[in-house]
Design an enzyme around this catalytic site. Structure first.
Site, PDB file in Angstrom:
ATOM      1  N   HIS A 131     117.038 115.808 -14.770  1.00 27.36           N
ATOM      2  CA  HIS A 131     116.230 117.006 -14.926  1.00 27.36           C
ATOM      3  C   HIS A 131     114.756 116.680 -14.729  1.00 27.36           C
ATOM      4  CE1 HIS A 131     115.960 121.189 -16.777  1.00 27.36           C
ATOM      5  NE2 HIS A 131     116.960 121.258 -15.939  1.00 27.36           N
ATOM      6  N   GLU A 149     114.259 114.068 -18.692  1.00 27.68           N
ATOM      7  CA  GLU A 149     113.249 115.113 -18.556  1.00 27.68           C
ATOM      8  C   GLU A 149     111.867 114.493 -18.314  1.00 27.68           C
ATOM      9  OE1 GLU A 149     114.011 118.273 -18.687  1.00 27.68           O
ATOM     10  OE2 GLU A 149     115.874 118.444 -19.840  1.00 27.68           O
ATOM     11  N   HIS A 153     113.227 131.347 -15.587  1.00 28.22           N
ATOM     12  CA  HIS A 153     113.462 129.910 -15.761  1.00 28.22           C
ATOM     13  C   HIS A 153     112.216 129.201 -16.279  1.00 28.22           C
ATOM     14  CE1 HIS A 153     114.851 125.824 -14.238  1.00 28.22           C
ATOM     15  NE2 HIS A 153     115.913 126.281 -14.885  1.00 28.22           N
TER      16      HIS A 153
END
Length: 451
Positions: A138, A385, A357
């Site tokens: 991600h 992340e 989003h």
């Protein structure tokens, strides 16, 4: 004496982070997905020495083909251009829902490579865990020459508003050689040396079973990895700090916690899925009780990318937006007294079938975080992340951030009472039945941790 000590520690933590000095003139905020797509294409076309693309996926649809073809064209014009693309390995190995395995992004990358043998580029799959449900890449950011184009969006039609639908995100363009070098160095040092990283543009692909030992080593390494750079900026100057994190208690999680807890006046944050980690809920409540203001902008259930309209076939994944809405209703009901005092502001984003989003934070007028982190249990523990923390003590970017927030708020509905949020007993029959069954066996808790 205890409370000032806690306040000081939160602020001290942020002040002591290493920072890269940033020019306000070289920091641009874009406000639409279409504008971002056009800007990305322009930067690719004008690239002189490097293109590094990092995203959850680059889809084989019209937008993905447009971006990938532009990259191949740039490489053909400039054979010395360094081009590397990184996407999640698991996501690239499967097709879209309902499609066969032959229709995968990995196969598309290989087909494109075969069609452009005179302009070779490198496409890599990054497996963050043994299975997709247990963690994905991600990490976000496209580095083109000395500019970072940062968004939480992946690359496909809806994220880039190529056709009729868009998925709204944040889009920041930061020209900063030191930042760009730092982002690229992370990829070179933390990804490329590991055997788990696989070329996706080749004909032969290893299986998950074959990669299992390498993935275990790689994931363990990532829990200790972060961006490395020299401390360049003081606490008095506009600066940016790249932060990466994987696993509970990682650097990005700590920054989010300290950001919320350090606020002196107001916190604004966006998340597409209202499924906050317990520590963040505690931080918010603690700040409200201290008299601070909190604004949360979250997507309406119909603006959730998992939402299934009632006239379409329903499946279990379509229950997620309703589970998130139940979370939100309980949260607002619990804190209704702060809503009544206009101290807690809840906004629901909705725009005629488009999806939402956005994620990130704005704290007072001094700090902002742009990130792909959904601020949910999955992001908190499972996915790799990253984010860019912006420190703006002289408020040089205030106009740009204020316009960004104003644009986000345009399609929002203010929630003044928890009863404005639909109660679960009024959900469609199949949704109500599913949620009741999941709750009865408590599997809904597991689902909300994984998705």
């Amino acid at each position: 004496m205890r409370i000032p000590f806690i306040k000081y520690n939160h602020q001290k933590y942020l002040d002591e982070l290493a920072k890269i000095e940033q020019s306000a003139d070289d920091y641009q905020v874009l406000y639409t997905a279409e504008e971002y797509r056009k800007t990305l294409l322009q930067y690719i076309q004008n690239a002189t020495h490097r293109i590094y693309i990092v995203a959850l996926y680059l889809e084989r649809d019209e937008a993905g083909q447009e971006i990938l073809q532009a990259i191949y064209d740039a490489k053909r014009r400039n054979p010395n251009l360094e081009v590397k693309i990184f996407v999640d390995w698991h996501r690239a190995q499967r097709g879209r829902m309902g499609e066969g395995k032959s229709q995968t992004n990995a196969q598309y990358y290989h087909q494109m490579q075969q069609q452009h043998l005179d302009a070779p580029i490198e496409v890599y799959g990054v497996p963050v865990n043994r299975r997709e449900v247990l963690g994905v890449l991600h990490l976000k950011g496209s580095i083109i020459d000395d500019t970072l184009l940062y968004t939480g969006a992946s690359i496909n039609n809806v994220y880039l508003h190529k056709l009729d639908k868009y998925r709204y995100d944040r889009y920041h363009v930061i020209r900063n050689r030191a930042l760009a070098d730092t982002m690229v160095d992370y990829i070179k040092q933390q990804f490329l040396p590991f055997d788990a990283i696989q070329r996706l543009d080749s004909a032969e692909q290893k299986t998950r079973k074959q990669l299992k030992p390498d993935i275990r080593v790689f994931r363990h390494h990532l829990t200790q990895a972060n961006y490395q750079f020299e401390h360049q900026a003081t606490a008095n100057h506009l600066s940016v700090t790249p932060i990466a994190g994987l696993g509970k208690g990682n650097s990005l999680n700590r920054v989010i916690h300290h950001l919320i807890s350090s606020a002196q006046h107001k916190i604004v944050f966006c998340t597409p899925y209202f499924n906050l980690p317990p520590i963040i809920i505690r931080d918010i409540i603690r700040q409200l009780r201290k008299g601070k203001h909190v604004e949360i902008i979250v997507g309406d259930k119909t603006a959730n990318d998992f939402y299934i309209p009632e006239d379409q076939p329903f499946n279990i994944i379509g229950g997620l937006p309703y589970l998130y809405e139940i979370n939100l209703r309980k949260f607002v009901e619990r804190l209704q007294e702060f809503v009544d005092k206009d101290q807690l502001i809840i906004r629901l984003w909705k725009d005629n079938g488009h999806t939402y989003h956005l994620k990130g934070l704005w704290v007072d007028k001094d700090w902002a975080l742009i990130t792909g982190n959904n601020i949910n249990p999955r992001a908190w523990r499972l996915d790799l992340e990253n984010g860019i923390l912006v420190h703006d003590p002289q408020h040089q970017l205030q106009d740009k951030f204020a316009k960004e927030l104003m644009t986000i708020r345009q399609n929002t509905l203010l929630v003044n009472h928890f009863q404005q949020i639909q109660a679960s007993q009024f959900y469609p029959k199949q949704v109500h039945k599913l949620i009741s069954r999941l709750s009865r066996i408590r599997i809904d808790r597991i689902i909300k941790r994984l998705l």
